[in-house]
Motif scaffolding. Structure first.
Motif, PDB file in Angstrom:
ATOM      1  N   VAL A  32      64.598  23.841  13.009  1.00  0.00           N
ATOM      2  CA  VAL A  32      64.068  23.251  11.778  1.00  0.00           C
ATOM      3  C   VAL A  32      65.129  22.309  11.241  1.00  0.00           C
ATOM      4  CG1 VAL A  32      63.259  23.690   9.435  1.00  0.00           C
ATOM      5  CG2 VAL A  32      62.691  25.299  11.281  1.00  0.00           C
ATOM      6  N   MET A  33      64.745  21.078  10.909  1.00  0.00           N
ATOM      7  CA  MET A  33      65.740  20.101  10.487  1.00  0.00           C
ATOM      8  C   MET A  33      65.343  19.422   9.187  1.00  0.00           C
ATOM      9  SD  MET A  33      65.088  16.954  13.179  1.00  0.00           S
ATOM     10  CE  MET A  33      65.647  15.627  12.112  1.00  0.00           C
ATOM     11  N   THR A  34      66.359  19.085   8.413  1.00  0.00           N
ATOM     12  CA  THR A  34      66.212  18.258   7.222  1.00  0.00           C
ATOM     13  C   THR A  34      67.590  17.774   6.809  1.00  0.00           C
ATOM     14  OG1 THR A  34      65.344  18.086   4.969  1.00  0.00           O
ATOM     15  CG2 THR A  34      66.413  20.147   5.557  1.00  0.00           C
ATOM     16  N   ALA A  60      65.126  31.625  11.397  1.00  0.00           N
ATOM     17  CA  ALA A  60      65.115  30.262  11.950  1.00  0.00           C
ATOM     18  C   ALA A  60      66.523  29.747  12.236  1.00  0.00           C
ATOM     19  CB  ALA A  60      64.404  29.317  10.985  1.00  0.00           C
ATOM     20  N   ALA A  61      66.557  28.636  12.945  1.00  0.00           N
ATOM     21  CA  ALA A  61      67.769  27.837  13.148  1.00  0.00           C
ATOM     22  C   ALA A  61      67.597  26.573  12.306  1.00  0.00           C
ATOM     23  CB  ALA A  61      67.948  27.477  14.619  1.00  0.00           C
ATOM     24  N   LEU A  62      68.356  26.482  11.210  1.00  0.00           N
ATOM     25  CA  LEU A  62      68.232  25.367  10.269  1.00  0.00           C
ATOM     26  C   LEU A  62      69.325  24.350  10.543  1.00  0.00           C
ATOM     27  CD1 LEU A  62      66.890  24.099   7.781  1.00  0.00           C
ATOM     28  CD2 LEU A  62      68.440  25.459   6.359  1.00  0.00           C
ATOM     29  N   PHE A  63      68.916  23.153  10.906  1.00  0.00           N
ATOM     30  CA  PHE A  63      69.857  22.093  11.268  1.00  0.00           C
ATOM     31  C   PHE A  63      69.876  21.035  10.178  1.00  0.00           C
ATOM     32  CE2 PHE A  63      69.862  24.248  15.128  1.00  0.00           C
ATOM     33  CZ  PHE A  63      70.648  23.637  16.100  1.00  0.00           C
ATOM     34  N   HIS A  64      71.071  20.703   9.716  1.00  0.00           N
ATOM     35  CA  HIS A  64      71.245  19.624   8.745  1.00  0.00           C
ATOM     36  C   HIS A  64      71.331  18.305   9.509  1.00  0.00           C
ATOM     37  CE1 HIS A  64      72.980  22.852   5.871  1.00  0.00           C
ATOM     38  NE2 HIS A  64      71.691  22.669   5.664  1.00  0.00           N
ATOM     39  N   LEU A  65      70.157  17.796   9.825  1.00  0.00           N
ATOM     40  CA  LEU A  65      70.033  16.563  10.596  1.00  0.00           C
ATOM     41  C   LEU A  65      69.128  15.598   9.858  1.00  0.00           C
ATOM     42  CD1 LEU A  65      69.360  17.990  14.186  1.00  0.00           C
ATOM     43  CD2 LEU A  65      71.434  16.804  13.461  1.00  0.00           C
ATOM     44  N   GLY A  66      69.552  14.359   9.812  1.00  0.00           N
ATOM     45  CA  GLY A  66      68.688  13.297   9.337  1.00  0.00           C
ATOM     46  C   GLY A  66      68.091  12.576  10.526  1.00  0.00           C
ATOM     47  N   SER A  67      67.092  11.746  10.266  1.00  0.00           N
ATOM     48  CA  SER A  67      66.466  11.038  11.373  1.00  0.00           C
ATOM     49  C   SER A  67      65.972   9.676  10.925  1.00  0.00           C
ATOM     50  CB  SER A  67      65.283  11.845  11.931  1.00  0.00           C
ATOM     51  OG  SER A  67      64.229  11.915  10.978  1.00  0.00           O
ATOM     52  N   GLY A 101      67.111  35.392   6.482  1.00  0.00           N
ATOM     53  CA  GLY A 101      67.820  35.952   7.625  1.00  0.00           C
ATOM     54  C   GLY A 101      68.044  34.912   8.699  1.00  0.00           C
ATOM     55  N   LEU A 102      68.483  33.724   8.283  1.00  0.00           N
ATOM     56  CA  LEU A 102      68.712  32.649   9.251  1.00  0.00           C
ATOM     57  C   LEU A 102      69.670  33.125  10.340  1.00  0.00           C
ATOM     58  CD1 LEU A 102      69.134  29.477   6.987  1.00  0.00           C
ATOM     59  CD2 LEU A 102      67.046  30.366   8.046  1.00  0.00           C
ATOM     60  N   ARG A 103      69.453  32.696  11.541  1.00  0.00           N
ATOM     61  CA  ARG A 103      70.337  33.041  12.654  1.00  0.00           C
ATOM     62  C   ARG A 103      71.349  31.946  12.954  1.00  0.00           C
ATOM     63  NH1 ARG A 103      70.161  37.816  11.838  1.00  0.00           N
ATOM     64  NH2 ARG A 103      68.238  38.945  12.265  1.00  0.00           N
ATOM     65  N   ILE A 104      70.949  30.695  12.688  1.00  0.00           N
ATOM     66  CA  ILE A 104      71.831  29.560  12.952  1.00  0.00           C
ATOM     67  C   ILE A 104      71.689  28.554  11.819  1.00  0.00           C
ATOM     68  CG2 ILE A 104      72.229  27.541  14.437  1.00  0.00           C
ATOM     69  CD1 ILE A 104      71.255  29.245  16.806  1.00  0.00           C
ATOM     70  N   VAL A 125      75.388  32.282  12.437  1.00  0.00           N
ATOM     71  CA  VAL A 125      76.559  31.468  12.738  1.00  0.00           C
ATOM     72  C   VAL A 125      76.331  30.036  12.270  1.00  0.00           C
ATOM     73  CG1 VAL A 125      77.349  32.817  14.719  1.00  0.00           C
ATOM     74  CG2 VAL A 125      75.724  30.932  15.074  1.00  0.00           C
ATOM     75  N   TYR A 126      77.444  29.354  12.043  1.00  0.00           N
ATOM     76  CA  TYR A 126      77.400  27.914  11.760  1.00  0.00           C
ATOM     77  C   TYR A 126      77.877  27.190  13.000  1.00  0.00           C
ATOM     78  CZ  TYR A 126      78.133  23.342   9.655  1.00  0.00           C
ATOM     79  OH  TYR A 126      78.066  21.984   9.366  1.00  0.00           O
TER      80      TYR A 126
END
Length: 201
Positions: A32-34, A60-67, A101-104, A125-126
Motif C-alpha cells: 500500500v503506497m501514499t 499491511a506493508a505501508l510504503f511512503h512512495l509518491g508517484s 498491526g502493520l508488518r512493514i 520493521v522499517y
C-alpha cells in the motif's frame, strides 16, 4: 553479516521478527503506497470511525512512495514511483502501526523512537528504500490492484500495488525497536564531541 531475504506479502509476525537490522530485503506481493500527510489523516479518521477505508490495512506493508501517475480510460497508470521522507509522518505513525498491526513500513529517512516502540510491540520493521531510484523501483510494478480516495492528487491517493522484486530494501528499524538511524546519529555525536575536544586542546 547482513542476510538477504525474499519476502512474499503478506507476511506474518514471526517472519518479520526474523529480520535483523541491516538485512537486505526484496519484496513480492501487494503493498500500500501514499506520499500524503492528508492521506494519513484520513486513515486516522477511519480509525476513529469517521470515514471508511477504501480497502483493509490490517497487517499491511505501508510504503511512503509518491508517484507520477495518470488516469486513463482503462484505469490508473503509475509511470514511475519514488520514496518520500517518512519522518514527515512521525506524529501519526505510532497510532497507525498499532491499530492495524502493520508488518512493514518503508520509505526514506526513518521514523522516530515512538514509531520504533510501536513496531516492537506489534512485530513490524522499517525498510529503507533508495532515494532517487525511481527507475529501479518502478521496474518492480506489476499491477495496480486498487486506488482509494481519488479526490486527492495522484501521489496522495491510497494505492494498493502489486510488485515483484522490489528492492534491495534495508532493515533500518527492526522488530525489537533497534533504530539504525538513531544508532548512527549517536555515533556521529560522540565522534563530534571527540573532534571538538581535540580542537580545544
Amino acid at each position: 553479516m547482513a542476510t538477504t531475504h525474499h519476502l512474499t506479502l503478506p507476511v506474518d509476525e514471526a517472519r518479520v521478527r526474523s529480520l535483523a537490522l541491516g538485512d537486505l530485503v526484496f519484496v513480492d506481493g501487494d503493498i500500500v503506497m501514499t506520499a500524503g500527510l492528508p492521506t494519513h489523516r484520513r486513515i486516522l479518521e477511519a480509525m476513529d470511525g469517521a470515514r471508511e477505508l477504501p480497502f483493509p490495512l490490517d497487517g499491511a506493508a505501508l510504503f511512503h512512495l509518491g508517484s507520477y501517475s495518470v488516469d486513463r480510460p482503462e484505469g490508473f497508470e503509475i509511470l514511475y514511483m519514488n520514496p518520500t521522507t517518512s519522518t514527515r509522518f512521525n506524529p501519526v505513525m505510532p497510532a497507525i502501526i498499532r491499530h492495524f498491526g502493520l508488518r512493514i513500513v518503508c520509505g526514506k529517512g526513518g521514523l522516530d523512537d515512538a514509531s520504533a516502540a510501536a513496531m516492537a510491540e506489534v512485530g513490524c520493521v522499517y525498510l529503507s528504500i533508495l532515494g532517487g531510484g525511481a527507475a529501479l523501483h518502478s521496474d518492480a510494478i506489476r499491477q495496480v490492484i486498487a486506488v482509494g480516495w481519488t479526490d486527492l492528487v495522484s501521489h496522495y491517493r491510497l494505492v494498493k500495488l502489486r510488485v515483484e522484486g522490489l528492492g534491495p530494501l534495508t532493515v533500518e528499524i527492526d522488530s525489537s525497536g533497534n533504530n539504525g538511524y538513531a544508532i548512527r546519529q549517536n555515533t556521529a555525536q560522540d565522534r563530534l564531541a571527540l573532534l571538538l575536544n581535540d580542537v580545544d586542546t
